[in-house]
Design a protein around this motif. Structure first.
Motif, PDB file in Angstrom:
ATOM      1  N   SER A  89      -5.139   1.279  -2.292  1.00  0.00           N
ATOM      2  CA  SER A  89      -4.154   2.312  -2.657  1.00  0.00           C
ATOM      3  C   SER A  89      -2.776   1.690  -2.883  1.00  0.00           C
ATOM      4  CB  SER A  89      -4.088   3.393  -1.577  1.00  0.00           C
ATOM      5  OG  SER A  89      -3.680   2.839  -0.357  1.00  0.00           O
ATOM      6  N   ARG A 124       0.629   2.032  -8.593  1.00  0.00           N
ATOM      7  CA  ARG A 124      -0.707   2.058  -9.194  1.00  0.00           C
ATOM      8  C   ARG A 124      -0.666   1.555 -10.642  1.00  0.00           C
ATOM      9  NH1 ARG A 124      -5.134   6.795  -9.249  1.00  0.00           N
ATOM     10  NH2 ARG A 124      -4.814   6.617  -7.041  1.00  0.00           N
ATOM     11  N   SER A 174      -4.910   8.507  -2.037  1.00  0.00           N
ATOM     12  CA  SER A 174      -4.758   8.245  -3.462  1.00  0.00           C
ATOM     13  C   SER A 174      -5.247   6.819  -3.710  1.00  0.00           C
ATOM     14  CB  SER A 174      -3.286   8.385  -3.865  1.00  0.00           C
ATOM     15  OG  SER A 174      -3.123   8.055  -5.212  1.00  0.00           O
ATOM     16  N   ARG A 175      -6.534   6.686  -4.005  1.00  0.00           N
ATOM     17  CA  ARG A 175      -7.178   5.367  -4.005  1.00  0.00           C
ATOM     18  C   ARG A 175      -7.676   4.954  -5.376  1.00  0.00           C
ATOM     19  NH1 ARG A 175     -11.025   7.051   0.990  1.00  0.00           N
ATOM     20  NH2 ARG A 175      -9.434   7.027   2.581  1.00  0.00           N
ATOM     21  N   SER A 230       0.827  -1.201   0.000  1.00  0.00           N
ATOM     22  CA  SER A 230       0.000   0.000   0.000  1.00  0.00           C
ATOM     23  C   SER A 230       0.861   1.249   0.000  1.00  0.00           C
ATOM     24  CB  SER A 230      -0.904   0.020   1.230  1.00  0.00           C
ATOM     25  OG  SER A 230      -1.685   1.193   1.252  1.00  0.00           O
ATOM     26  N   LYS A 231       0.366   2.260  -0.671  1.00  0.00           N
ATOM     27  CA  LYS A 231       0.959   3.584  -0.560  1.00  0.00           C
ATOM     28  C   LYS A 231       0.582   4.120   0.824  1.00  0.00           C
ATOM     29  CE  LYS A 231       0.902   8.124  -2.646  1.00  0.00           C
ATOM     30  NZ  LYS A 231       0.332   8.988  -3.683  1.00  0.00           N
ATOM     31  N   SER A 244      -3.734   5.613   2.332  1.00  0.00           N
ATOM     32  CA  SER A 244      -3.524   6.798   1.512  1.00  0.00           C
ATOM     33  C   SER A 244      -4.868   7.285   0.985  1.00  0.00           C
ATOM     34  CB  SER A 244      -2.601   6.447   0.339  1.00  0.00           C
ATOM     35  OG  SER A 244      -2.561   7.496  -0.599  1.00  0.00           O
ATOM     36  N   ASP A 293       0.416   7.701   2.890  1.00  0.00           N
ATOM     37  CA  ASP A 293       0.567   9.152   2.875  1.00  0.00           C
ATOM     38  C   ASP A 293       1.442   9.577   4.049  1.00  0.00           C
ATOM     39  OD1 ASP A 293      -1.012   9.427   0.637  1.00  0.00           O
ATOM     40  OD2 ASP A 293      -2.820   9.957   1.736  1.00  0.00           O
ATOM     41  N   THR A 337      -7.017   1.150   2.969  1.00  0.00           N
ATOM     42  CA  THR A 337      -5.927   1.940   2.409  1.00  0.00           C
ATOM     43  C   THR A 337      -5.212   2.706   3.509  1.00  0.00           C
ATOM     44  OG1 THR A 337      -7.166   3.983   2.057  1.00  0.00           O
ATOM     45  CG2 THR A 337      -7.339   2.314   0.341  1.00  0.00           C
ATOM     46  N   ARG A 373     -10.867   5.896 -10.227  1.00  0.00           N
ATOM     47  CA  ARG A 373     -10.206   6.657  -9.165  1.00  0.00           C
ATOM     48  C   ARG A 373     -11.115   6.664  -7.940  1.00  0.00           C
ATOM     49  NH1 ARG A 373      -5.888   8.917 -11.618  1.00  0.00           N
ATOM     50  NH2 ARG A 373      -6.140   9.392 -13.820  1.00  0.00           N
TER      51      ARG A 373
END
Length: 160
Positions: free
Chosen positions: A133, A137, A118-119, A19-20, A116, A22, A114, A105
Motif C-alpha cells: 500500500s 500509488r 488501499s492495496r 506505506s499509506k 492500509s 489508514d 500494508t 487493485r
C-alpha cells in the motif's frame, strides 16, 4: 514521487515509497494495546501478582507493542536497481523486477505487508504475490512500469 537516490543511469536509482497508513489503524491498535495494562491494573486489585507472573504479562505486552512499532516505523517499498524490496518491520520480501507480471487493485480481505486497506497486489514469478500500500500509488506504479514495460495493469490503466 518516492524518495530518490540517483545513480548515473536513471533506471538504477533507488526509489523509496513509504506505506499509506489508514487513520483508523493506529487508533484501533492504541485502544487494543491499552486495554491490556488497564485490565492488568483492574485485575491486580483483586488478585496479587507474583514477580514471575508480572514479568510474563509485561513481556507479553511489550513484545507485540515493539513489533507493531517496528512495522509502523519501517513499512516501505523500495525499488533498488533490478529488485523491489518490501519491508514491513522484521518481514522482508525481495521481488526481482523482471518477474513481476501483473499489478492489480488489492481488494483481498487477507492481510499483506500494508498499513492500509488501499492495496496493490503485485503478482510475480509463477504463483507468487505480495500485497502493498504505497502512499504514492501513482508514482510507485509509474516507476514499476518504467522498469517493467510489459507488466499488466489490471483496472489501473489511469496510472500507465
Amino acid at each position: 514521487m518516492g524518495e530518490r537516490n540517483d545513480n548515473e543511469d536513471g533506471m538504477d536509482e533507488t526509489l523509496r515509497f513509504p506505506s499509506k497508513v489508514d487513520w483508523w489503524l493506529p487508533v484501533l491498535l492504541g485502544v487494543v494495546l491499552m486495554s491490556a495494562p488497564v485490565s492488568l491494573a483492574l485485575g491486580a486489585r483483586h488478585t496479587p501478582f507474583t514477580p514471575a507472573t508480572l514479568a510474563i504479562l509485561v513481556a507479553s505486552w511489550v513484545i507485540p507493542v515493539g513489533l507493531l512499532g517496528w512495522m509502523f516505523a519501517d513499512t516501505t517499498y523500495v525499488i533498488d536497481g533490478a529488485v523491489l524490496r518490501v519491508h514491513c518491520g522484521p518481514m522482508r520480501i525481495v521481488v526481482p523486477l523482471e518477474t513481476i507480471t501483473r499489478i492489480e487493485r488489492g481488494s483481498h480481505i487477507r492481510s499483506g505487508l500494508t498499513l492500509s486497506l488501499s492495496r496493490l497486489c503485485i503478482r510475480y514469478g509463477r504463483f507468487k504475490e505480495v500485497l502493498i500500500s504505497p502512499k504514492d500509488r501513482q508514482g510507485f506504479i509509474r516507476a514499476i512500469v518504467a522498469r517493467v514495460p510489459n507488466v499488466v495493469l489490471e483496472d489501473l490503466d489511469e496510472y500507465r
